[in-house]
Design an enzyme around this catalytic site. Structure first.
Site, short mmCIF file in Angstrom:
data_model
loop_
_atom_site.label_atom_id
_atom_site.label_comp_id
_atom_site.label_asym_id
_atom_site.label_seq_id
_atom_site.Cartn_x
_atom_site.Cartn_y
_atom_site.Cartn_z
N HIS A 153 0.83 -1.20 0.00
CA HIS A 153 0.00 0.00 0.00
C HIS A 153 0.87 1.25 0.00
CE1 HIS A 153 -2.32 -3.32 1.72
NE2 HIS A 153 -3.40 -2.73 1.28
N PRO A 170 -6.41 -4.81 10.86
CA PRO A 170 -7.87 -4.82 10.99
C PRO A 170 -8.29 -3.44 11.47
CG PRO A 170 -6.85 -6.72 12.10
CD PRO A 170 -5.75 -5.76 11.77
N ASP A 226 -9.51 6.99 7.04
CA ASP A 226 -10.98 7.03 6.92
C ASP A 226 -11.61 5.71 7.35
OD1 ASP A 226 -11.46 9.70 5.65
OD2 ASP A 226 -10.14 8.88 4.11
N GLY A 227 -10.95 4.61 7.00
CA GLY A 227 -11.51 3.30 7.37
C GLY A 227 -11.62 3.15 8.87
N GLU A 238 -18.61 -3.91 23.90
CA GLU A 238 -17.78 -5.10 24.07
C GLU A 238 -16.51 -5.05 23.22
OE1 GLU A 238 -20.96 -5.08 23.16
OE2 GLU A 238 -22.01 -5.81 24.93
N HIS A 283 -2.15 -0.81 7.11
CA HIS A 283 -1.73 -1.09 5.73
C HIS A 283 -0.61 -0.15 5.30
CE1 HIS A 283 -5.16 1.71 5.64
NE2 HIS A 283 -4.52 2.29 4.66
N HIS A 333 -29.45 -14.79 23.86
CA HIS A 333 -28.47 -14.64 24.93
C HIS A 333 -27.80 -15.95 25.33
CE1 HIS A 333 -30.11 -10.67 25.04
NE2 HIS A 333 -29.39 -10.31 26.07
N HIS A 392 -4.04 2.96 -3.66
CA HIS A 392 -4.23 2.44 -2.29
C HIS A 392 -3.49 1.13 -2.07
CE1 HIS A 392 -6.18 1.19 1.45
NE2 HIS A 392 -6.32 0.01 0.88
N PHE A 404 -21.69 -12.44 23.91
CA PHE A 404 -21.19 -11.20 23.33
C PHE A 404 -19.70 -11.25 23.02
CE2 PHE A 404 -25.04 -9.65 25.70
CZ PHE A 404 -25.83 -9.64 24.58
#
Lengths: 697, 697
Positions: free
Chosen positions: A35, A137, A177-178, A434, A75, A495, A282, A459
């Site tokens: 990138h 991520p 932005d991501g 969470e 990235h 749940h 990108h 969760f």
């Protein structure tokens, strides 16, 4: 590389920035992957931060009071690799020893994204020193930075003393932005605003281009206004290339003492290249021709790759290097004196750095007496957790708004909650967030606190992105999940976890514990507390579990081996059938064992609180617990059957959940879904008969 | 229940609201479990909405143009059950036939949270009609409502014609503080603002109390300002009990034509009870005494449970009932005429309602020719997807900013993206918001579109909360995940899925497909498109996969049975060893089969694109594909080994990932992690020798 080359600071700044851009372009081009656009756009900002602000000593990248820099837009890793190389950051070994060799060599840069290079595709904590957090991520880096900033406040309040401002580091995160679109960053930003983390600065690299195109197609909110709504200080830099504006913005962060700061920087992806401001730049190399054209724009020699002009290494040495070395030297001198004055506190600080526990950390752990009515494992765990926390001052934790249900409130040190007015509190109110709770816990662990957080097992799904990073980074975060099965009862299928246990067990490097009674809780905690490089998941019940009489059944010590024989057939002799289970179902297996004994069938009950630990035991031990000759085996767990075949084998049977649960009191659910002693007995009996004919041993 | 009792509308409003409150208290009290506080606080708002605004006909709760009401704070289910009961909503059977019996009887209310009651702990779609979406996991309901509102705009644009405003429904979601904190709601709110969804209204029930206490401890942001930043219309109701203010706010939503609306309502949890405004009243019964005291406050007879005063049913009938019936009757008359004028469009609308596909939907599907170089399954899937989309107008989809990488752009109908100016587009730019993308897709499916969305498999983790709801609600959302393994290559371990396949396979009701070549892609899509009640996950490769020569190997039709014999030993005869695999590893197994044949070992290659389908086949078929007599079996998959034991058995071996991946070109990774024909051959050979001695058959 002659000294006299360093004359005009503006010239050197520009040269250094363009050197970074050149390396980034070349690294991606050589790798034919990566990138390039983001580093080229934001290089001036990252450079200014590192060279002129960051209190970071490349000679000791794990100095405890360093400012943290988290590249949340992971990235753009080539940008970080360039900085680590040019500033000469040293490597650190797994035992926290700083080594003589550089973290990132020129060879590493030239083997960007190749096997074993210290310049992988995304920043990887522990693989390359100088990386403060594994990122890629999106949203995770900024969320972790909030945890780091909370840690900074906590450390300062616990350890700083008059004349000894040991901890006053700042935390910077660079995000695109991501990152700003991801839910986890929204959650974390809300926490940071609430907590008034003035030691936190997010730099928002707003190039307004993502993979699908201009952000106009999906992201038109007013980000600055949103952060003002969270309670942040917001400032804007209209042009990433204007170093004066960038420096002023960073200064404004330094002078803000009541709020976190967002610096919104307008930048141009692929700046200087023919594809500037387009998604093309990108995620793929520019191509040889465009690289050359761009180098001409930057005044770089177009035929030299990975070009570092004379004097650039020295220039970084004069900037971040000199500043960082001085800061660290002063800190170390101060710490020496501090250690004389406050030896116990200094000992804590030192142990934390290498993830050691205090001597006597487990002094308060004691066995629970046998009790047929028993206690919920959330409750016994809460007690054990407090018993450990009493002796491990930097064990801190919180919950995603479920402390009263998960029983994880720390009563030690005043039993208060972390707030702007109470920065030494051991409890954190993460709110109904969470994902951020887990990510912030990662950040706390990266700053060497020992964090846990708690929620309902269902969760854990919301937090998986961050739980995975605990495992990938090898940081010992403790994820505590209660309400672990259809035992949830009336709240119903939304749940009641079913597939979560399997999902967590499938994750590499994560240790999943589901203790069967209060004494297994103690032993599991003993293992978990001692982990230095592995995150753990504690899976606990809402409902009471009988505390087995350990004078009758085997010791809970066996939990430390992952699985152990809890009880053999009451009449003695070899077992006809093995009943394997975890958590609340172990008591069920014990009841079935008695019923089977009455029918003349010998059942062994094996409790398997941690599959990962059991799988690591020598084959001899595993075969002792699960004798290969006994193929009549019943796996019993209130969860998806997925994964049980490994232990149960093709001749066995699994009593598990094959659908989602239902809303009803637990007793009704147990019979609906077949978790009754009679059913277990029936299944076991059928297996034994099938194998041995009607007459059983 | 005499007519003359209905005199003063204000009296009746108050009586109806207190009736709801009474039922909610009683239901929770009787169940000894549940959440009374939220219903008591927000009842006036829900009542006003239903009684005076909602265009909803209790006699036909699936009328396509009804306004949608989503109870995002799903723990307040008793509120919804009360409304469904009092308004007399009819039950609907699984084939979408409206039945004569009520959806919620008085008996259901009295068995709230008991097994088989139509009043479970949280709202469950398909279990109780009138429930528009399963909620309870916070944030999901509001996120789904955004998908519903987008669907509404899409339906209007595609189907409305001059004089036929068939679709103009509004979507309301009622959300609490918890929903507002969750990342997924933040993501979805940003989308809604960007998309200018003026048919969307979120009612924010701000009681400022969560389980851990007052929101002051963790949630002090300015929510109204945040929504303004997203581009929403924001209005405030200072007192939930002021019906005039509530009505005015709902009117202001109706008159807003360019933005979604947030109505921020200040309410009091447990209103009227002794524990008002405290967390105590959130998740447990009030207790008999407090129930009686509270009933006195509301003027309800304190010794009557589940009390419905005379005239209340009729009052609801006169309000929402009459308005809804009229609206539906007008719509049905209009639709009849529409069907005469636009029979093709009417046919589409009707098929959608029962999740039927158009006749000839698969007319364009055709086999791919054999090709040893092959094509990435993301690419073949992209082609097949377009071939289906051409004939299924309501198949729409989007991506979390990865369309160019996941190859999911629909080129049909102009190939544009959904925007305020282009409401009939088939493609949706969800932005870097995976969780909302999945949740909004659920919402689109609930409004009977056939949605897919795409991302990288690794980011399925971010979306799990919503994927689970697809499965629990049994709505056929298609989750498309590419970059399915270490095949991702240089991006490294943060982007290489390992445990995700196992995690998804462990989820009840979810169908996970990982096709091995382009023709399996076609056959898997054929199955997926036909699903009416099950969500599917398509797991696709980034890298090229050879297209097998189906004149040599078995037909890809076998994919429809989940697993099938792709090829038997080339020399004929019974297999000595089974090579089981999925996706990209099937070609590897084929290569190993050839190597083994050269050594005189007969290997059968079994392709297993969908485990769930295979597990449903009769034992006879399963034993035919995996003969029990052949225990030398090798499972091969670039993913966690977790779950493979079921097919491989204790005598077999699994070649899988036992750690996270690494950053490098794929070829280097394949040898590092052992995914080479030689390795497979070696493992298979060893197994065969172990079982048969050195001489093989």
């Amino acid at each position: 590389m002659t000294e006299h080359a360093v004359t005009d600071p503006d010239v050197m700044d520009a040269r250094a920035i363009n050197t970074i851009r050149g390396i980034c372009m070349d690294a991606v081009q050589k790798a034919e992957s990566g990138h390039p656009g983001t580093p080229m756009g934001i290089a001036p900002v990252a450079y200014t931060l590192w060279q002129k602000f960051l209190r970071f000593d490349p000679a000791d990248p794990i100095w405890p009071n360093r400012d943290r820099f988290v590249l949340s837009e992971g990235h753009a890793s080539a940008l970080l690799w360039s900085l680590l190389h040019l500033t000469g950051v040293r490597a650190v070994d797994p035992d926290y020893e700083v080594l003589g060799r550089p973290a990132v060599t020129m060879d590493d840069l030239k083997t960007f994204r190749q096997l074993d290079s210290h310049c992988p595709g995304h920043p990887e904590y522990r693989w390359t020193s100088g990386v403060e957090a594994t990122t890629g991520p999106l949203g995770q880096g900024v969320a972790m930075s909030v945890g780091m900033a909370m840690s900074g406040q906590w450390l300062a309040t616990r350890y700083n003393r008059e004349g000894f401002p040991l901890f006053d580091f700042d935390v910077y995160a660079l995000a695109g932005d991501g990152c700003m679109m991801e839910g986890v960053s929204n959650e974390a930003a809300s926490v940071a605003g609430h907590q008034k983390l003035s030691n936190l600065c997010w730099i928002y690299d707003s190039n307004r281009v993502t993979i699908e195109g201009h952000t106009d197609i999906t992201f038109t909110e007013d980000v600055a206004a949103r952060f003002l709504a969270y309670g942040w200080n917001v400032t804007t830099v209209a042009d990433a290339n204007n170093l004066g504006m960038v420096a002023r913005a960073l200064h404004s962060f330094r002078t803000e003492h009541t709020r976190p700061t967002l610096i919104l920087v307008h930048s141009h992806i692929g700046y200087g290249s023919p594809m500037e401001d387009t998604p093309k730049v990108h995620g793929s190399p520019l191509g040889e021709q465009a690289v050359r054209a761009t180098k001409r724009v930057f005044g770089l020699p177009e035929n030299l790759d990975f070009y570092v002009p004379d004097g650039i290494y020295e220039w970084f040495e004069r900037g971040v290097g000199t500043r960082g070395a001085a800061a660290r030297a002063a800190w170390e001198a101060s710490f020496k004196e501090y250690a004389n004055t406050f030896p116990a506190l200094a000992d804590e600080i030192e142990r934390m750095q290498t993830r050691e526990l205090p001597i006597g950390w487990d002094a308060d752990l004691s066995p629970f007496p046998a009790d047929p009515k028993g206690v919920a494992s959330r409750a016994s765990s809460g007690q054990v957790l407090n018993d450990i926390a009493r002796n491990v001052p930097w064990l801190v934790g919180g919950s995603a708004d479920l402390t009263p249900s998960t029983d994880t409130w720390l009563k030690v040190d005043g039993g208060t909650g972390f707030e702007p007015a109470d920065r030494a509190a051991r409890n954190f109110h993460h709110g109904v967030r969470e994902h951020a709770a887990a990510a912030m816990s990662n950040g706390m662990a990266l700053t060497k606190l020992r964090p846990f957080w708690s929620g309902f097992l269902i969760f854990s799904d919301y937090a998986r992105g961050a739980i995975r990073l605990s495992a990938l980074m090898e940081v010992p975060v403790i994820h505590i999940f209660t309400h672990d099965s259809i035992g949830v009862g009336e709240d119903g299928p939304t749940h009641q976890p079913v597939e979560q246990l399997a999902s967590l067990r499938a994750m590499p490097g994560l240790m999943v514990f589901r203790p069967a009674d209060a004494n297994e809780v103690v032993e599991c905690w003993r293992v978990v507390a001692g982990l230095r490089r592995e995150p753990a998941v504690m899976v606990l019940s809402r409902q009471a579990l009988p505390t087995f009489d350990r004078s009758v059944v085997h010791s809970a010590d066996g939990a430390a081996r992952g699985a152990y024989v809890l009880a053999d057939p009451p009449g003695g002799g070899d077992p006809d059938v093995l009943l394997l289970s975890t958590g609340s179902e172990v008591a069920l297996a014990m009841n079935a064992r008695d019923e089977l004994a009455a029918e003349g069938i010998g059942a062994r009950v094996v409790s398997m609180p941690c599959w990962e630990l059991f799988d690591r035991q020598p084959a001899e031990y595993r075969d002792e617990v699960l004798p290969p000759s006994v193929t009549a085996r019943v796996g019993i767990e209130q969860a998806s059957s997925f994964g049980w075949d490994r232990y149960v084998g093709p001749a066995g049977a699994i009593i598990a959940m094959h659908t989602f649960g239902a809303s009803a009191p637990l007793k009704q659910l147990l019979s609906k879904f077949g978790f009754t002693p009679d059913r277990v007995t029936e299944v076991a009996r059928d297996l034994v008969r099938e194998q041995h004919g009607e007459g059983t041993s």
